[in-house]
Scaffold this active site. Sequence first.
Site, PDB file in Angstrom:
ATOM      1  N   GLU A   1      -0.896   1.810   8.766  1.00  0.00           N
ATOM      2  CA  GLU A   1      -0.807   1.073   7.658  1.00  0.00           C
ATOM      3  C   GLU A   1      -1.054   0.840   7.040  1.00  0.00           C
ATOM      4  O   GLU A   1      -0.159   1.440   6.195  1.00  0.00           O
ATOM      5  CB  GLU A   1      -2.919   1.387   7.012  1.00  0.00           C
ATOM      6  CG  GLU A   1      -3.611   0.713   7.103  1.00  0.00           C
ATOM      7  CD  GLU A   1      -4.424  -1.045   8.094  1.00  0.00           C
ATOM      8  OE1 GLU A   1      -3.270  -1.226   7.750  1.00  0.00           O
ATOM      9  OE2 GLU A   1      -5.366  -1.065   7.918  1.00  0.00           O
ATOM     10  N   ASP A   2      -0.874  -0.523   6.605  1.00  0.00           N
ATOM     11  CA  ASP A   2       0.051  -1.340   5.038  1.00  0.00           C
ATOM     12  C   ASP A   2      -0.569  -0.994   3.640  1.00  0.00           C
ATOM     13  O   ASP A   2       0.017  -0.200   3.310  1.00  0.00           O
ATOM     14  CB  ASP A   2      -0.319  -2.895   5.588  1.00  0.00           C
ATOM     15  CG  ASP A   2      -1.351  -3.262   4.602  1.00  0.00           C
ATOM     16  OD1 ASP A   2      -2.255  -2.588   5.874  1.00  0.00           O
ATOM     17  OD2 ASP A   2      -1.813  -4.926   5.151  1.00  0.00           O
TER      18      ASP A   2
ATOM     19  N   ASP B   1      -7.175   0.289   0.750  1.00  0.00           N
ATOM     20  CA  ASP B   1      -8.429   0.346  -0.237  1.00  0.00           C
ATOM     21  C   ASP B   1      -9.976   0.870  -0.426  1.00  0.00           C
ATOM     22  O   ASP B   1      -9.774   1.868  -1.163  1.00  0.00           O
ATOM     23  CB  ASP B   1      -8.676  -1.902  -0.068  1.00  0.00           C
ATOM     24  CG  ASP B   1      -8.839  -2.844  -1.479  1.00  0.00           C
ATOM     25  OD1 ASP B   1      -9.504  -1.508  -1.784  1.00  0.00           O
ATOM     26  OD2 ASP B   1      -9.407  -3.593  -1.309  1.00  0.00           O
TER      27      ASP B   1
ATOM     28  N   PHE C   1      -4.082  -6.825  -6.198  1.00  0.00           N
ATOM     29  CA  PHE C   1      -4.064  -7.239  -4.895  1.00  0.00           C
ATOM     30  C   PHE C   1      -2.642  -8.014  -4.676  1.00  0.00           C
ATOM     31  O   PHE C   1      -2.129  -8.452  -5.543  1.00  0.00           O
ATOM     32  CB  PHE C   1      -4.430  -9.093  -4.678  1.00  0.00           C
ATOM     33  CG  PHE C   1      -4.576  -9.507  -3.631  1.00  0.00           C
ATOM     34  CD1 PHE C   1      -5.705  -8.779  -2.279  1.00  0.00           C
ATOM     35  CD2 PHE C   1      -3.423 -10.375  -2.827  1.00  0.00           C
ATOM     36  CE1 PHE C   1      -5.466  -8.908  -1.494  1.00  0.00           C
ATOM     37  CE2 PHE C   1      -3.592 -10.452  -1.643  1.00  0.00           C
ATOM     38  CZ  PHE C   1      -4.322 -10.087  -0.712  1.00  0.00           C
ATOM     39  N   VAL C   2      -2.141  -6.492  -3.480  1.00  0.00           N
ATOM     40  CA  VAL C   2      -0.970  -6.920  -3.632  1.00  0.00           C
ATOM     41  C   VAL C   2      -0.022  -7.613  -2.612  1.00  0.00           C
ATOM     42  O   VAL C   2      -1.095  -7.645  -1.134  1.00  0.00           O
ATOM     43  CB  VAL C   2       0.245  -5.245  -3.777  1.00  0.00           C
ATOM     44  CG1 VAL C   2       0.056  -4.868  -5.071  1.00  0.00           C
ATOM     45  CG2 VAL C   2      -0.928  -4.707  -2.771  1.00  0.00           C
TER      46      VAL C   2
ATOM     47  N   ASP D   1      -0.267  -9.895   3.016  1.00  0.00           N
ATOM     48  CA  ASP D   1      -0.404 -11.401   3.107  1.00  0.00           C
ATOM     49  C   ASP D   1      -1.490 -11.540   1.444  1.00  0.00           C
ATOM     50  O   ASP D   1      -1.768 -10.810   1.753  1.00  0.00           O
ATOM     51  CB  ASP D   1      -0.307 -12.376   4.126  1.00  0.00           C
ATOM     52  CG  ASP D   1      -1.872 -12.011   4.849  1.00  0.00           C
ATOM     53  OD1 ASP D   1      -2.623 -10.303   4.140  1.00  0.00           O
ATOM     54  OD2 ASP D   1      -2.284 -12.993   4.922  1.00  0.00           O
TER      55      ASP D   1
ATOM     56  N   LYS E   1      -1.573  -7.387  11.181  1.00  0.00           N
ATOM     57  CA  LYS E   1      -0.487  -7.564  11.514  1.00  0.00           C
ATOM     58  C   LYS E   1       0.803  -6.638  10.329  1.00  0.00           C
ATOM     59  O   LYS E   1       1.590  -6.616   9.640  1.00  0.00           O
ATOM     60  CB  LYS E   1       0.526  -9.657  11.212  1.00  0.00           C
ATOM     61  CG  LYS E   1      -0.129  -9.887  11.985  1.00  0.00           C
ATOM     62  CD  LYS E   1      -0.817 -10.838  11.592  1.00  0.00           C
ATOM     63  CE  LYS E   1      -1.600 -12.149  12.163  1.00  0.00           C
ATOM     64  NZ  LYS E   1      -1.420 -14.024  11.858  1.00  0.00           N
ATOM     65  N   GLY E   2      -0.646  -6.000   9.140  1.00  0.00           N
ATOM     66  CA  GLY E   2       0.171  -5.874   7.731  1.00  0.00           C
ATOM     67  C   GLY E   2       1.534  -4.991   7.786  1.00  0.00           C
ATOM     68  O   GLY E   2       1.399  -4.865   6.814  1.00  0.00           O
TER      69      GLY E   2
ATOM     70  N   ARG F   1       4.665 -13.086   3.635  1.00  0.00           N
ATOM     71  CA  ARG F   1       4.577 -11.796   4.699  1.00  0.00           C
ATOM     72  C   ARG F   1       6.132 -10.801   4.012  1.00  0.00           C
ATOM     73  O   ARG F   1       6.483  -9.820   4.707  1.00  0.00           O
ATOM     74  CB  ARG F   1       4.135 -11.287   6.052  1.00  0.00           C
ATOM     75  CG  ARG F   1       2.176 -11.063   6.098  1.00  0.00           C
ATOM     76  CD  ARG F   1       2.706 -11.280   7.652  1.00  0.00           C
ATOM     77  NE  ARG F   1       1.333 -11.667   7.583  1.00  0.00           N
ATOM     78  CZ  ARG F   1      -0.036 -10.991   7.827  1.00  0.00           C
ATOM     79  NH1 ARG F   1      -0.163  -9.579   7.643  1.00  0.00           N
ATOM     80  NH2 ARG F   1      -1.068 -11.273   7.811  1.00  0.00           N
TER      81      ARG F   1
HETATM   82  P1  5GP Z   1     -10.258  -1.367   2.974  1.00  0.00           P
HETATM   83  O1  5GP Z   1     -11.001  -1.727   4.727  1.00  0.00           O
HETATM   84  O2  5GP Z   1      -9.434   0.044   2.884  1.00  0.00           O
HETATM   85  O3  5GP Z   1     -11.060  -1.997   2.356  1.00  0.00           O
HETATM   86  O4  5GP Z   1      -8.973  -2.924   2.937  1.00  0.00           O
HETATM   87  C1  5GP Z   1      -8.147  -2.344   4.669  1.00  0.00           C
HETATM   88  C2  5GP Z   1      -7.762  -3.865   4.252  1.00  0.00           C
HETATM   89  O5  5GP Z   1      -7.642  -5.116   3.386  1.00  0.00           O
HETATM   90  C3  5GP Z   1      -6.016  -3.674   4.846  1.00  0.00           C
HETATM   91  O6  5GP Z   1      -5.820  -3.576   6.235  1.00  0.00           O
HETATM   92  C4  5GP Z   1      -4.946  -5.068   3.711  1.00  0.00           C
HETATM   93  O7  5GP Z   1      -5.424  -6.516   4.975  1.00  0.00           O
HETATM   94  C5  5GP Z   1      -6.325  -5.704   3.062  1.00  0.00           C
HETATM   95  N1  5GP Z   1      -5.906  -5.153   1.912  1.00  0.00           N
HETATM   96  C6  5GP Z   1      -7.286  -4.558   0.797  1.00  0.00           C
HETATM   97  N2  5GP Z   1      -5.814  -4.757  -0.554  1.00  0.00           N
HETATM   98  C7  5GP Z   1      -5.166  -5.851  -0.017  1.00  0.00           C
HETATM   99  C8  5GP Z   1      -3.994  -6.006  -1.030  1.00  0.00           C
HETATM  100  O8  5GP Z   1      -3.868  -5.599  -2.735  1.00  0.00           O
HETATM  101  N3  5GP Z   1      -3.158  -7.002  -0.603  1.00  0.00           N
HETATM  102  C9  5GP Z   1      -3.339  -7.329   0.814  1.00  0.00           C
HETATM  103  N4  5GP Z   1      -2.620  -8.050   1.250  1.00  0.00           N
HETATM  104  N5  5GP Z   1      -4.297  -7.027   1.264  1.00  0.00           N
HETATM  105  C10 5GP Z   1      -5.636  -5.940   1.080  1.00  0.00           C
END
Ligand code: 5GP
Length: 185
Positions: A108-109, A112, A161-162, A168, A51-52, A174
Amino acid sequence: MSSAPASASPHPDVKKVLFDEDALRARVRELGACITRDYAGRRLMVVGVLKGSLIFMADLLRAIGPEVDVHVDFVAVSSYAGSASTGTIRVLLDLRENPEGRDVLVVEDIVDTGLTLSSLTETLRARRPASLEVCTLLDKVSCRKTPFQPKYKGFEIPDEFVVGFGLDYDERYRQLPYVAILRTP
Ligand code: 5GP
């Protein structure tokens, strides 16, 4: 009804606003212009990751010019519990349209570790799109566990963490119109 903007004062749980509405609007407009240049005269399947990406996607779509024949689709994915080392994802909601032979842009939002998007793009690539690129609003470059590079990105951010602008914490925050770091409880 008050005419004060929703963002007049930050949410009480917010420690620091990283990107306010003006900064987000300006950067999304630049990304839209870039995507418009790159895909002018082509049909583009813009795929939001729920949903991000919700709010970023809505703004980005409106920043892409009429030179691009935009089609919209969505996916929803979740990580398997305990799969952090493999990054294997589970597709909760699949595309409605077949991406084969299409130009696909995944929206994508935040990236990470990069595990979610490297797994998702691998899954999509197996369906033989003509091209496949990623546009992320935020990028925590220092947190990568796999070498993943989105072609388009809004902002690089530190390992914090944002929330807000679609992102969210436990399904909350959100709707905040800015990207912010939460106060630690
Ligand atoms: P990755 O697989 O790249 O580690 O993580 C991607 C997902 O982790 C993002 O789509 C999101 O849902 C979540 N995520 C990673 N960092 C953050 C953050 O700082 N804030 C939030 N709200 N979600 C995050």
